[in-house]
Design an enzyme around this catalytic site. Structure first.
Site, PDB file in Angstrom:
ATOM      1  N   ASN A  23       0.769  -1.262   0.103  1.00  0.00           N
ATOM      2  CA  ASN A  23       0.108   0.000   0.035  1.00  0.00           C
ATOM      3  C   ASN A  23       1.000   1.146   0.036  1.00  0.00           C
ATOM      4  O   ASN A  23       1.609   1.528   1.187  1.00  0.00           O
ATOM      5  CB  ASN A  23      -0.779  -0.075   1.217  1.00  0.00           C
ATOM      6  CG  ASN A  23      -1.570   1.067   1.786  1.00  0.00           C
ATOM      7  OD1 ASN A  23      -1.080   2.322   1.012  1.00  0.00           O
ATOM      8  ND2 ASN A  23      -2.571   0.953   2.361  1.00  0.00           N
ATOM      9  N   HIS A 135      -1.898  -6.251  12.121  1.00  0.00           N
ATOM     10  CA  HIS A 135      -2.817  -5.149  12.686  1.00  0.00           C
ATOM     11  C   HIS A 135      -4.127  -5.369  12.193  1.00  0.00           C
ATOM     12  O   HIS A 135      -5.045  -5.186  12.867  1.00  0.00           O
ATOM     13  CB  HIS A 135      -2.047  -3.897  12.377  1.00  0.00           C
ATOM     14  CG  HIS A 135      -2.154  -3.235  10.865  1.00  0.00           C
ATOM     15  ND1 HIS A 135      -1.343  -3.941   9.791  1.00  0.00           N
ATOM     16  CD2 HIS A 135      -2.979  -2.230  10.431  1.00  0.00           C
ATOM     17  CE1 HIS A 135      -1.728  -3.311   8.647  1.00  0.00           C
ATOM     18  NE2 HIS A 135      -2.644  -2.052   8.916  1.00  0.00           N
ATOM     19  N   GLU A 172     -10.218 -10.184   2.443  1.00  0.00           N
ATOM     20  CA  GLU A 172     -10.184  -8.646   2.752  1.00  0.00           C
ATOM     21  C   GLU A 172     -11.294  -8.158   2.691  1.00  0.00           C
ATOM     22  O   GLU A 172     -11.723  -6.748   2.525  1.00  0.00           O
ATOM     23  CB  GLU A 172      -9.033  -8.169   1.745  1.00  0.00           C
ATOM     24  CG  GLU A 172      -7.657  -8.742   2.155  1.00  0.00           C
ATOM     25  CD  GLU A 172      -6.969  -7.965   2.991  1.00  0.00           C
ATOM     26  OE1 GLU A 172      -6.934  -6.722   3.137  1.00  0.00           O
ATOM     27  OE2 GLU A 172      -6.041  -8.570   3.711  1.00  0.00           O
ATOM     28  N   ARG A 212      -3.047 -10.123  -1.499  1.00  0.00           N
ATOM     29  CA  ARG A 212      -4.021 -10.496  -0.275  1.00  0.00           C
ATOM     30  C   ARG A 212      -4.970 -11.409  -0.275  1.00  0.00           C
ATOM     31  O   ARG A 212      -5.231 -11.947   0.805  1.00  0.00           O
ATOM     32  CB  ARG A 212      -4.577  -9.090   0.378  1.00  0.00           C
ATOM     33  CG  ARG A 212      -3.420  -8.053   0.798  1.00  0.00           C
ATOM     34  CD  ARG A 212      -3.908  -7.042   1.616  1.00  0.00           C
ATOM     35  NE  ARG A 212      -3.292  -5.783   1.742  1.00  0.00           N
ATOM     36  CZ  ARG A 212      -3.381  -4.796   2.453  1.00  0.00           C
ATOM     37  NH1 ARG A 212      -4.609  -4.768   3.069  1.00  0.00           N
ATOM     38  NH2 ARG A 212      -2.739  -3.621   2.498  1.00  0.00           N
ATOM     39  N   HIS A 248      -6.011  -3.797  -3.045  1.00  0.00           N
ATOM     40  CA  HIS A 248      -7.711  -4.262  -3.294  1.00  0.00           C
ATOM     41  C   HIS A 248      -8.056  -4.020  -4.489  1.00  0.00           C
ATOM     42  O   HIS A 248      -7.761  -2.821  -5.048  1.00  0.00           O
ATOM     43  CB  HIS A 248      -8.252  -3.501  -2.021  1.00  0.00           C
ATOM     44  CG  HIS A 248      -7.862  -3.976  -0.754  1.00  0.00           C
ATOM     45  ND1 HIS A 248      -7.705  -2.794   0.201  1.00  0.00           N
ATOM     46  CD2 HIS A 248      -7.597  -5.334  -0.035  1.00  0.00           C
ATOM     47  CE1 HIS A 248      -7.660  -3.654   1.441  1.00  0.00           C
ATOM     48  NE2 HIS A 248      -7.445  -5.019   1.482  1.00  0.00           N
ATOM     49  N   CYS A 370     -13.181   2.922   0.677  1.00  0.00           N
ATOM     50  CA  CYS A 370     -12.788   2.089   1.716  1.00  0.00           C
ATOM     51  C   CYS A 370     -13.501   2.503   3.193  1.00  0.00           C
ATOM     52  O   CYS A 370     -13.576   1.551   3.886  1.00  0.00           O
ATOM     53  CB  CYS A 370     -11.433   2.239   2.121  1.00  0.00           C
ATOM     54  SG  CYS A 370     -10.104   2.332   0.641  1.00  0.00           S
TER      55      CYS A 370
HETATM   56  O1  SUG Z   1      -5.199  -2.306   4.516  1.00  0.00           O
HETATM   57  N1  SUG Z   1      -4.184   0.883   5.402  1.00  0.00           N
HETATM   58  C1  SUG Z   1      -5.007   0.148   4.986  1.00  0.00           C
HETATM   59  C2  SUG Z   1      -6.012   0.583   4.003  1.00  0.00           C
HETATM   60  C3  SUG Z   1      -7.123  -0.066   3.564  1.00  0.00           C
HETATM   61  C4  SUG Z   1      -7.826   0.494   2.407  1.00  0.00           C
HETATM   62  N2  SUG Z   1      -9.159  -0.118   2.233  1.00  0.00           N
HETATM   63  C5  SUG Z   1      -9.571  -0.340   1.015  1.00  0.00           C
HETATM   64  N3  SUG Z   1      -8.876  -0.385  -0.272  1.00  0.00           N
HETATM   65  N4  SUG Z   1     -10.817  -1.055   0.955  1.00  0.00           N
HETATM   66  C6  SUG Z   1      -4.592  -1.398   4.417  1.00  0.00           C
HETATM   67  O2  SUG Z   1      -3.620  -1.363   3.722  1.00  0.00           O
HETATM   68  C7  SUG Z   1      -2.228   1.395   6.928  1.00  0.00           C
HETATM   69  C8  SUG Z   1      -2.026   1.459   8.431  1.00  0.00           C
HETATM   70  C9  SUG Z   1      -0.714   2.110   8.932  1.00  0.00           C
HETATM   71  O3  SUG Z   1       0.210   1.876   7.840  1.00  0.00           O
HETATM   72  O4  SUG Z   1      -0.504   2.624   9.641  1.00  0.00           O
HETATM   73  C10 SUG Z   1      -3.334   0.598   6.713  1.00  0.00           C
HETATM   74  O5  SUG Z   1      -3.725  -0.485   7.281  1.00  0.00           O
END
Ligand code: SUG
Length: 446
Positions: A23, A135, A172, A212, A248, A370
């Site tokens: 991400n 997490h 997910e 994922r 995603h 999201c």
């Molecule tokens: O899972 N970011 C989330 C973002 C989720 C986005 N959701 C969708 N696309 N539906 C993830 O990557 C970052 C947390 C951090 O780096 O502190 C985080 O979990």
């Protein structure tokens, strides 16, 4: 039937810990200070706008953080602050994981199949195990508890446990799922997207970033939800897209009703699979399917990812027309702005593009889509939902006041070691349980 948007309320410990490999936004903001109060207000502003545009809006509460249960499971003992300090000493990543406010992205909370699609006529939820990232995997247990407290009629709703954790069934949630339908009350097509096939490791996958979601997880969900095989499709995300930061499916496509917006480099064998979907859609009673494919020469993959254009929300207005609610990053990205102008020239039900500022969430890779879980409800089903979570102007005002009083303006990574933050977070959570009319135990994790 109407689509309700259940948005995640951003929790008081929203921070940037760089926890999500693959991400790009999460990696780019690692260690920056965050603004939890602004994050929550941006989310509330979006909910208000969506409600004003005519989509019924509801709220999913943030999960209790720090996750004391997880600390205990990981072998830490003592008072909450002692456990947190030992976790930090063991590895700062563990401390960040138990504090993460990642439950705000409720598109990852569960996969939802509305009643007309399911053989038993119930609305099915499969809570996502989110087992790809520590997490996020810590969300599943509490999310199950909360969804069961909100959708509590066993005659109408079935909230399934998360799939067994583990690499082969990594799931997910709705971020990798799209439902299309030709009529408001009839059955629809359910599209599941996966990045890898666990039982066929030889299949080409991404080279750089992790995939994922597995095909096996998608198939298990469709079995539990009792979906009809002919109305269910499994699409493989293009490995090159995942390697470009599409972690995603909702970073590369958005669909609803009889419309699908998709980038031309989203899937393996895209032309074939989209034509099969269109063919099957034609057998449903009602309107035909419109697929709008965004060419890469208009919107390069890199701009699709950095602008988050496909992470927009499609909103049905009372007029029958659609609004596309985009992150404001699409205004400043030239390719995205050009693509939106091109979109409005297509003959589609979208006659309006609106922009929403979600800077705080976007910095962690979470755009408008999201932040919401779409749940299609009949009026009888809506009446069976816990009423305290429905958005109203009065609830909005109470939540803004609650945020104002309980959230910090700024949170730096080192603040996660501040013992006072524990008290603040738990006080906020107890007050929130009262505001939403949920029993305290639903929102805590001791
Ligand atoms: O899972 N970011 C989330 C973002 C989720 C986005 N959701 C969708 N696309 N539906 C993830 O990557 C970052 C947390 C951090 O780096 O502190 C985080 O979990």
């Amino acid at each position: 039937m109407r689509e309700y948007n259940f948005d995640g309320l951003v929790g008081p410990t929203h921070n940037y810990a760089g926890l999500s490999y693959g991400n790009l936004a999460s990696a780019a903001h690692f260690n920056s200070p965050s603004n939890p109060r602004a994050a929550a207000m941006e989310g509330l502003d979006k909910m208000r706008l969506v409600a004003e545009l005519g989509t019924p809006q509801a709220i999913l509460p943030p999960l209790a953080r720090p996750n004391l249960r997880a600390l205990h499971q990981l072998g830490f003992r003592g008072s909450p602050t002692a456990m947190l300090e030992s976790a930090w000493q063991a590895d700062p990543v563990l401390l960040a994981a138990v504090w993460s406010a990642s439950s705000m992205w409720t598109a990852n909370a569960a996969t939802v199949s509305p009643a007309p699609d399911c053989a038993d006529g119930k609305l099915h939820f499969s809570v996502a195990n989110l087992s790809s990232l520590l997490h996020r995997s810590l969300e599943a247990e509490q999310t199950t508890k909360i969804l069961r407290a909100i959708f509590r009629s066993p005659q109408r709703f079935q909230v399934h446990d998360p799939l067994p954790a583990g690499s082969a069934l990594s799931d997910e949630g709705a971020a990798n799922h799209t439902r299309l339908a030709a009529s408001p009350d009839g059955p629809g097509l359910e599209l599941f997207c996966y990045g890898r096939v666990a039982f066929d490791p030889a299949r080409t996958g991404p080279q750089k970033f992790p995939a994922r979601q597995t095909l096996e997880a998608c198939q298990s969900i469709s079995r539990r939800h009792q979906l009809a095989a002919e109305r269910t499709f499994y699409l493989q995300q293009h490995p090159a897209a995942i390697d470009a930061g599409v972690f995603h499916n909702d970073v590369i496509a958005v669909g609803g009703w009889n419309l699908l917006l998709v980038h031309e480099q989203a899937y393996v064998d895209q032309e074939l699979v989209l034509s099969q979907i269109a063919g099957q859609f034609a057998t449903l009673r009602g309107s035909g399917l419109q697929i709008i494919e965004f060419p890469a020469r208009l919107l390069p993959l890199a701009d699709a990812v950095s602008s988050y254009l496909f992470n927009s929300q499609l909103l049905l207005r009372p007029s029958g027309k659609l609004t596309l609610l985009c992150p404001s990053d699409c205004e400043s990205n030239a390719a995205a702005a050009r693509s939106l102008a091109w979109l409005l020239e297509q003959n589609s039900p979208i006659d309006e593009v609106r922009f929403v500022n979600l800077r705080q969430s976007m910095n962690n890779g979470g755009g408008p889509a999201c932040l919401r879980l779409r749940v299609l409800l009949s009026s009888e089903e809506a009446a069976a939902v816990h009423p305290g979570v429905f958005w109203t102007p009065a609830l909005d005002a109470r939540l803004r006041d609650w945020v104002q009083r309980n959230y910090r303006d700024q949170l730096a990574p080192a603040d996660l070691r501040d013992p006072q933050l524990v008290d603040e977070a738990f006080t906020a959570q107890e007050e929130l349980a009262q505001i939403l009319g949920l029993v305290r135990e639903t929102l805590t994790n001791e």
